[in-house]
Design a protein around this motif. Structure first.
Motif, PDB file in Angstrom:
ATOM      1  N   VAL A  78      34.826  57.445  55.603  1.00 63.18           N
ATOM      2  CA  VAL A  78      33.549  57.630  56.287  1.00 63.18           C
ATOM      3  C   VAL A  78      32.363  57.222  55.411  1.00 63.18           C
ATOM      4  O   VAL A  78      31.399  56.623  55.891  1.00 63.18           O
ATOM      5  CB  VAL A  78      33.412  59.085  56.818  1.00 63.18           C
ATOM      6  CG1 VAL A  78      33.258  60.097  55.703  1.00 63.18           C
ATOM      7  CG2 VAL A  78      32.289  59.165  57.809  1.00 63.18           C
ATOM      8  N   SER A  79      32.453  57.501  54.102  1.00 64.00           N
ATOM      9  CA  SER A  79      31.289  57.207  53.265  1.00 64.00           C
ATOM     10  C   SER A  79      31.016  55.694  53.254  1.00 64.00           C
ATOM     11  O   SER A  79      29.864  55.267  53.375  1.00 64.00           O
ATOM     12  CB  SER A  79      31.456  57.804  51.859  1.00 64.00           C
ATOM     13  OG  SER A  79      31.966  56.874  50.971  1.00 64.00           O
ATOM     14  N   GLY A  80      32.077  54.864  53.168  1.00 56.22           N
ATOM     15  CA  GLY A  80      31.887  53.416  53.182  1.00 56.22           C
ATOM     16  C   GLY A  80      31.475  52.931  54.564  1.00 56.22           C
ATOM     17  O   GLY A  80      30.586  52.077  54.706  1.00 56.22           O
ATOM     18  N   ALA A  81      32.106  53.486  55.608  1.00 58.50           N
ATOM     19  CA  ALA A  81      31.824  53.028  56.976  1.00 58.50           C
ATOM     20  C   ALA A  81      30.360  53.299  57.349  1.00 58.50           C
ATOM     21  O   ALA A  81      29.695  52.449  57.951  1.00 58.50           O
ATOM     22  CB  ALA A  81      32.767  53.718  57.955  1.00 58.50           C
ATOM     23  N   LEU A  82      29.854  54.461  56.940  1.00 56.68           N
ATOM     24  CA  LEU A  82      28.484  54.824  57.320  1.00 56.68           C
ATOM     25  C   LEU A  82      27.465  53.814  56.792  1.00 56.68           C
ATOM     26  O   LEU A  82      26.473  53.509  57.460  1.00 56.68           O
ATOM     27  CB  LEU A  82      28.140  56.224  56.781  1.00 56.68           C
ATOM     28  CG  LEU A  82      28.803  57.392  57.511  1.00 56.68           C
ATOM     29  CD1 LEU A  82      28.379  58.710  56.902  1.00 56.68           C
ATOM     30  CD2 LEU A  82      28.480  57.363  59.000  1.00 56.68           C
ATOM     31  N   ALA A 206      34.743  49.384  49.732  1.00 63.03           N
ATOM     32  CA  ALA A 206      33.934  48.566  48.817  1.00 63.03           C
ATOM     33  C   ALA A 206      34.280  47.088  48.993  1.00 63.03           C
ATOM     34  O   ALA A 206      33.397  46.224  48.999  1.00 63.03           O
ATOM     35  CB  ALA A 206      34.175  49.003  47.377  1.00 63.03           C
ATOM     36  N   GLY A 207      35.573  46.788  49.196  1.00 59.51           N
ATOM     37  CA  GLY A 207      36.008  45.394  49.336  1.00 59.51           C
ATOM     38  C   GLY A 207      35.475  44.747  50.613  1.00 59.51           C
ATOM     39  O   GLY A 207      35.196  43.548  50.635  1.00 59.51           O
ATOM     40  N   ASN A 213      31.451  43.557  60.856  1.00 61.28           N
ATOM     41  CA  ASN A 213      32.415  44.452  61.520  1.00 61.28           C
ATOM     42  C   ASN A 213      33.601  44.849  60.633  1.00 61.28           C
ATOM     43  O   ASN A 213      34.633  45.292  61.132  1.00 61.28           O
ATOM     44  CB  ASN A 213      32.953  43.809  62.805  1.00 61.28           C
ATOM     45  CG  ASN A 213      31.985  43.988  63.966  1.00 61.28           C
ATOM     46  OD1 ASN A 213      31.429  45.073  64.109  1.00 61.28           O
ATOM     47  ND2 ASN A 213      31.771  42.951  64.746  1.00 61.28           N
ATOM     48  N   GLY A 214      33.434  44.694  59.323  1.00 58.67           N
ATOM     49  CA  GLY A 214      34.502  45.053  58.383  1.00 58.67           C
ATOM     50  C   GLY A 214      34.900  46.521  58.494  1.00 58.67           C
ATOM     51  O   GLY A 214      36.076  46.889  58.314  1.00 58.67           O
ATOM     52  N   TRP A 215      33.948  47.370  58.847  1.00 55.05           N
ATOM     53  CA  TRP A 215      34.246  48.802  58.960  1.00 55.05           C
ATOM     54  C   TRP A 215      35.273  49.080  60.061  1.00 55.05           C
ATOM     55  O   TRP A 215      36.044  50.024  59.978  1.00 55.05           O
ATOM     56  CB  TRP A 215      32.968  49.623  59.184  1.00 55.05           C
ATOM     57  CG  TRP A 215      32.290  49.354  60.496  1.00 55.05           C
ATOM     58  CD1 TRP A 215      31.335  48.414  60.741  1.00 55.05           C
ATOM     59  CD2 TRP A 215      32.535  50.008  61.748  1.00 55.05           C
ATOM     60  NE1 TRP A 215      30.962  48.426  62.055  1.00 55.05           N
ATOM     61  CE2 TRP A 215      31.682  49.416  62.707  1.00 55.05           C
ATOM     62  CE3 TRP A 215      33.372  51.029  62.165  1.00 55.05           C
ATOM     63  CZ2 TRP A 215      31.656  49.805  64.040  1.00 55.05           C
ATOM     64  CZ3 TRP A 215      33.350  51.429  63.496  1.00 55.05           C
ATOM     65  CH2 TRP A 215      32.502  50.822  64.417  1.00 55.05           C
ATOM     66  N   ARG A 216      35.298  48.192  61.087  1.00 56.88           N
ATOM     67  CA  ARG A 216      36.287  48.400  62.170  1.00 56.88           C
ATOM     68  C   ARG A 216      37.699  48.209  61.621  1.00 56.88           C
ATOM     69  O   ARG A 216      38.625  48.940  61.951  1.00 56.88           O
ATOM     70  CB  ARG A 216      36.050  47.420  63.323  1.00 56.88           C
ATOM     71  CG  ARG A 216      34.734  47.675  64.053  1.00 56.88           C
ATOM     72  CD  ARG A 216      34.612  46.814  65.302  1.00 56.88           C
ATOM     73  NE  ARG A 216      33.244  46.813  65.785  1.00 56.88           N
ATOM     74  CZ  ARG A 216      32.741  47.728  66.606  1.00 56.88           C
ATOM     75  NH1 ARG A 216      33.491  48.701  67.037  1.00 56.88           N
ATOM     76  NH2 ARG A 216      31.482  47.669  66.987  1.00 56.88           N
TER      77      ARG A 216
END
Ligand SMILES: O[C@H]1[C@H](O)[C@@H](O)[C@H](O)[C@@H](O)[C@H]1O
Length: 545
Positions: A78-82, A206-207, A213-216
């Motif tokens: 969640v921390s990266g996605a946010l 991080a990558g 849309n990388g978070w998806r």
């Protein structure tokens, strides 16, 4: 022990299955069977707990620990996605959207944790694990395809139910399967999977940073281990303790034979029968025809009114409360934000160090828990968390307003946080998940549910108040407050947490029967370790001959 505090009596199911191989029935003054006396006689000569566990038990533990991995991955990404979502959900997400998205999972997990124990007693450990996987998949799929904030929140909430259920079931399944000498370590494998899941989620996050849309993809990847575990779990056995409780004695014997046979030594059939009989005596004190509601009512009454069971509840909830209220997850969820404030150029990379330290010191706990003991590990580490938090509070106090990462106080903050995480991971980060071992079978589901709910309740409180506290009472005040809660935790452990390492689940019930019995538990655990060491030496010298 019964609700009125008298000696435990064996109820119908056990009485019916006593065979000619069993010792004479012992009657107490009031004509009831004395479970302890029978158990002592049966236990005489049953020492399969001393053997090496079948490698298959390790394999099984790794498979169950996929649940831990999913717990860690889904709370970690969640921390990266946010940071990466941007306007992908139809508009720029606000701080309160972020808070909702984060805490939807904690709330779902709290609710999932509350029902998980009862579900596990009714449907079995295996099918509830499969159910949790379904929730992981549905929740992740909803988030991956989300185009509105509320779909995202809905997906996180559904996934949260899965996280809460899995966080209870995995350690429960492992501790009911594991030989007592290895129980601590095997349960920690699951915590290792949680912390590993968090590290991997941070690293992938991080990558994928900067990728459209990388978070998806980050969220969707979580579906793979969930599906894999679901398929493999269909072929997994139920725990022998659960089978015994369901009256499936032959199946229970089969699993016991399988767990305790080492690579080249089959367990003697008579020993298998005796071991299952012991499990029956301790784990089967309800009428098999009871309805779910009657079972629940019985367990609730037992949990709160039988002093030994209530003590187990106090210990389990107390430890889970300390694990969360010490504030650790404020770092897990917001460390990037904190390090940004402190002046670090690459806050996400620095927070990866926090997650990595957490995982590294969980490995240390894995190596030490059954040797040093749960209680001793906690007594040696909880005060350290408090000291590191005080150092952190002092450093924040002296940190200049526009500090950069080369400021000495910024470095002190990083060191203090790493020390805090190291002390946390080596002790309170994993010991509370040994919760299942504290409860006897008929209250285990409900007891672990209460403890798991305490965990997620604390998690929700910390996650939703941390940023506000930082603003209102300053970072120094916030970390100082957590430091004082850790000190209270140390006092709690000192007075209330008996040593349980190397004791069988059934021994632990005996320890809590008439007090916290710290001294007696230390002695029993010590004796069990000496006995195990001696028997290992015999096995080694036998194989040398
Ligand atoms: O045991 C786990 C582990 O320590 C995780 O790192 C933490 O995020 C969880 O809250 C905790 O339950």
């Amino acid at each position: 022990m019964t609700a009125d505090g008298k000696t435990a009596s064996i109820q119908a199911p056990v009485e019916l299955t006593l065979t000619s191989q069993m010792p004479a029935e012992k009657e107490t003054d009031n004509g009831q069977y004395d479970a302890d006396a029978i158990a002592r006689e049966i236990a005489n000569g049953v020492d399969i707990e001393d053997g090496q566990p079948n490698p298959f038990v390790f394999l099984l533990t790794i498979l169950v620990s996929f649940s831990g991995f999913l717990f860690g991955y889904d709370t970690g990404y969640v921390s990266g996605a946010l940071v990466a979502i941007g306007t992908d959900l139809g508009r720029e997400i606000t701080s309160s959207d972020k808070e909702f998205i984060t805490s939807a999972t904690s709330l779902g997990a709290l609710l999932g944790g509350i029902i998980a124990g009862t579900l596990a007693d009714v449907l079995g450990r295996k099918w509830v694990t499969i159910g949790a996987n379904t929730l992981f998949v549905v929740g992740a799929a909803l988030q991956t395809g989300a185009h509105t904030v509320w779909t995202m929140i809905g997906g996180r909430f559904i996934m949260g139910w899965g996280v809460g259920i899995a966080s209870l079931i995995a350690p429960l399944y492992i501790s009911e399967m594991a030989p007592s000498r290895f129980r601590g370590r095997l349960v920690i494998l699951n915590v290792l999977a949680i912390t590993g899941g968090q590290v991997i989620a941070y690293a992938i996050g991080a990558g994928l940073e900067g990728l459209q849309n990388g978070w998806r993809l980050l969220v969707g990847l979580g579906i793979i281990p969930a599906v894999a575990q679901m398929i493999m779990f269909i072929y997994m056995p139920e725990t022998p303790r659960y089978l015994v409780r369901r009256g499936q004695i032959e199946k229970a014997r089969h699993v016991v034979r399988w767990i305790y046979s080492s690579r080249n030594v089959e367990v003697d059939e008579e020993v298998v029968v005796k071991k299952v009989k012991l499990l029956e005596i301790y784990n089967n004190d309800q009428h098999p025809e009871w309805s779910g509601y009657n079972r629940f009512k019985y367990a609730l009454k037992q949990l709160y009114f039988v002093p030994g069971h209530f003590r187990a509840l106090v210990v389990a909830c107390g430890l889970q409360g300390i694990q969360q209220l010490c504030g650790f997850n404020s770092l897990m969820y917001f460390s990037a934000t904190i390090f940004q404030v402190v002046g670090f150029n690459k806050p996400t990379a620095v927070s990866l160090i926090v997650a990595g330290t957490n995982m590294a010191f969980t490995i240390l706990a894995f190596l030490l828990i059954d040797i040093v003991g749960r209680r001793r590990i906690l007594l040696c580490t909880v005060w350290g968390m408090s000291a590191a938090l005080v150092l952190n509070a002092i450093a924040f106090h002296f940190l200049p307003p526009n500090a950069t990462q080369s400021d000495p106080w910024a470095i002190v903050i990083l060191i203090a946080m790493m020390l805090y995480v190291a002390f946390y991971a080596a002790g309170i980060g994993n010991v509370p998940w040994q919760q299942s071992e504290l409860f006897p079978m008929h209250v285990r589901g409900l007891g672990t549910s209460m403890a798991t709910a305490t965990n997620w309740g604390g998690n929700l409180i910390i996650g939703s108040t941390f940023l506000t506290m930082m603003n209102r009472i300053t970072p120094s005040g916030t970390f100082g407050f957590y430091a004082s809660l850790c000190l209270l935790g140390e006092v709690f452990v000192y007075f209330c947490y008996p040593e349980t390492s190397c004791l069988t689940l059934e021994d632990i019930q005996g320890v809590l029967k008439d007090g916290f019995n710290i001294k007696r538990s230390n002695q029993m655990s010590q004796e069990a370790k000496i006995k195990h060491r001696a028997s290992t030496r015999v096995v080694v010298s036998d194989s040398e001959v």
